[in-house]
Scaffold this active site. Structure first.
Site, PDB file in Angstrom:
ATOM      1  N   LEU A 142       3.810  38.478  58.838  1.00  0.00           N
ATOM      2  CA  LEU A 142       4.550  37.807  57.769  1.00  0.00           C
ATOM      3  C   LEU A 142       5.951  38.398  57.731  1.00  0.00           C
ATOM      4  O   LEU A 142       6.124  39.594  57.987  1.00  0.00           O
ATOM      5  CB  LEU A 142       3.876  38.029  56.408  1.00  0.00           C
ATOM      6  CG  LEU A 142       2.521  37.361  56.141  1.00  0.00           C
ATOM      7  CD1 LEU A 142       2.008  37.781  54.766  1.00  0.00           C
ATOM      8  CD2 LEU A 142       2.622  35.844  56.226  1.00  0.00           C
ATOM      9  N   ASP A 143       6.936  37.579  57.398  1.00  0.00           N
ATOM     10  CA  ASP A 143       8.280  38.105  57.207  1.00  0.00           C
ATOM     11  C   ASP A 143       8.247  39.182  56.119  1.00  0.00           C
ATOM     12  O   ASP A 143       7.412  39.145  55.217  1.00  0.00           O
ATOM     13  CB  ASP A 143       9.243  36.996  56.764  1.00  0.00           C
ATOM     14  CG  ASP A 143       9.528  35.998  57.870  1.00  0.00           C
ATOM     15  OD1 ASP A 143       9.264  36.320  59.039  1.00  0.00           O
ATOM     16  OD2 ASP A 143      10.016  34.899  57.540  1.00  0.00           O
ATOM     17  N   ARG A 144       9.173  40.092  56.202  1.00  0.00           N
ATOM     18  CA  ARG A 144       9.241  41.185  55.230  1.00  0.00           C
ATOM     19  C   ARG A 144       9.275  40.675  53.799  1.00  0.00           C
ATOM     20  O   ARG A 144       8.634  41.240  52.901  1.00  0.00           O
ATOM     21  CB  ARG A 144      10.475  42.043  55.524  1.00  0.00           C
ATOM     22  CG  ARG A 144      10.665  43.214  54.570  1.00  0.00           C
ATOM     23  CD  ARG A 144      11.875  44.029  54.973  1.00  0.00           C
ATOM     24  NE  ARG A 144      12.076  45.160  54.078  1.00  0.00           N
ATOM     25  CZ  ARG A 144      13.042  46.061  54.210  1.00  0.00           C
ATOM     26  NH1 ARG A 144      13.891  45.969  55.226  1.00  0.00           N
ATOM     27  NH2 ARG A 144      13.160  47.040  53.353  1.00  0.00           N
TER      28      ARG A 144
END
Length: 333
Positions: A142-144
């Site tokens: 997942l993106d940060r």
């Protein structure tokens, strides 16, 4: 923390790594080393298995002793133990765990991998909290700044099975996103080719729509709730899993995700921050896959975090009460 590899590493291979190719094992173990360097040190004989030279196609067996000598330029990821108190929360955000996998409800702002100046990532933190665990690997990323379900395999065989489901698009994902403006009900699918340009591991500003060279990507969108002409809450089902796919597709539809500092509307983001809402409003709500042990369909749901919930509560009350003229202010966005 990254340290230069200044000593010999001897690793006895457990059943979790049996059957894995030596090059893939080293790529995971050494983390930041490019594959070209891994192939070079294997080719030169610097890597030994049971005191013998091997080829990069060699598949590890239970009981093999892998020798990684000091090699100039190689860095091995080490977790800095002074951050142990900071990672303790990871055990509290686990929403499912069994003998085969675990799932966390990752908060926004936490990276899944450490690096590029970050103190730690989720996976490094989990390994530090569970030093006796023989195997912990991310199934996906997942993106940060994206929150929600993050899946971790506890066995290599499980990781292989789940990766196969991802490859065959048999793992279903659902997201919730708050986008700016009134989403057109006729926009139910966005399918445009995406391309990475000038990509580096930590460069976020790299995804573009490119009809000639881009990779096929498709996302389905469903309206869940409207907030006048301010925002729309969407249920989103990505069919493919390209980097930043949902974020680019909502931008392409002229309704970027609120709080997206790469593909979003800067003015809208600033105005939401003034109301105390400073995050990317994208949440991985659900994962559905075939459980690697039971072989039955398995669903994992991640509740919305407090910041996302608070924003929705604020918008609902804003529409109903129109208090302090805030509605008119936000309608100017």
């Amino acid at each position: 923390m990254k340290e230069h590899n200044t000593q010999i590493h001897l690793i006895r291979i457990s059943s979790n790594f049996s059957g894995q190719r030596i090059d893939n094992f080293l790529y995971t173990y050494l983390k930041v080393v490019p594959k070209s360097m891994i192939y070079r040190i294997i080719r030169t004989g610097a890597i030994r298995v049971n005191k013998k030279r091997i080829q990069f196609q060699y598949k590890l067996q239970v009981g093999d002793v892998l020798r990684i000598p000091p090699v100039k330029g190689i860095k091995v990821n080490r977790f800095n133990t002074k951050y142990m108190k900071e990672i303790a929360f990871l055990e509290k955000i686990i929403i499912h765990e069994d003998d085969y996998l675990l799932a966390l409800n990752k908060p926004t702002g936490i990276a899944v991998h450490g690096g590029s100046g970050l103190k730690f990532g989720v996976i490094e933190g989990l390994r530090a909290l569970r030093p006796k665990a023989q195997f912990l690997e991310l199934v996906h990323r997942l993106d940060r700044d994206t929150s929600g379900v993050l899946l971790v395999a506890k066995k290599r065989t499980v990781l292989v099975q789940l990766h196969e489901q991802l490859r065959l698009k048999n793992m279903k994902k659902e997201y919730l996103a708050l986008v700016h403006g009134v989403w057109n009900a006729n926009i139910q699918i966005v399918s445009v080719p995406l391309l990475k340009k000038n990509i580096s591991l930590y460069d976020n500003r790299t995804i573009y729509i490119d009809s000639d060279k881009g990779k096929f990507s498709t996302t389905y969108f469903y309206i869940k709730e409207r907030f006048a002409n301010i925002a729309t809450l969407l249920t989103i089902k990505p069919i493919t899993g390209r980097t930043h796919q949902i974020r680019v597709h909502t931008q392409h539809a002229s309704h970027p995700i609120i709080g997206d500092d790469v593909y979003g509307d800067d003015q809208v983001n600033v105005q939401f921050k003034q109301f105390g809402f400073n995050r990317l409003f994208l949440h991985a709500y659900m994962l559905c896959f075939t459980h690697p042990n039971t072989r039955k369909k398995f669903h994992i749901y991640a509740p919305l975090g407090q910041s996302f919930y608070n924003c929705l509560f604020f918008l609902r009350n804003l529409i109903i009460n129109n208090y302090n003229g805030a509605l008119e202010y936000m309608r100017k966005m």
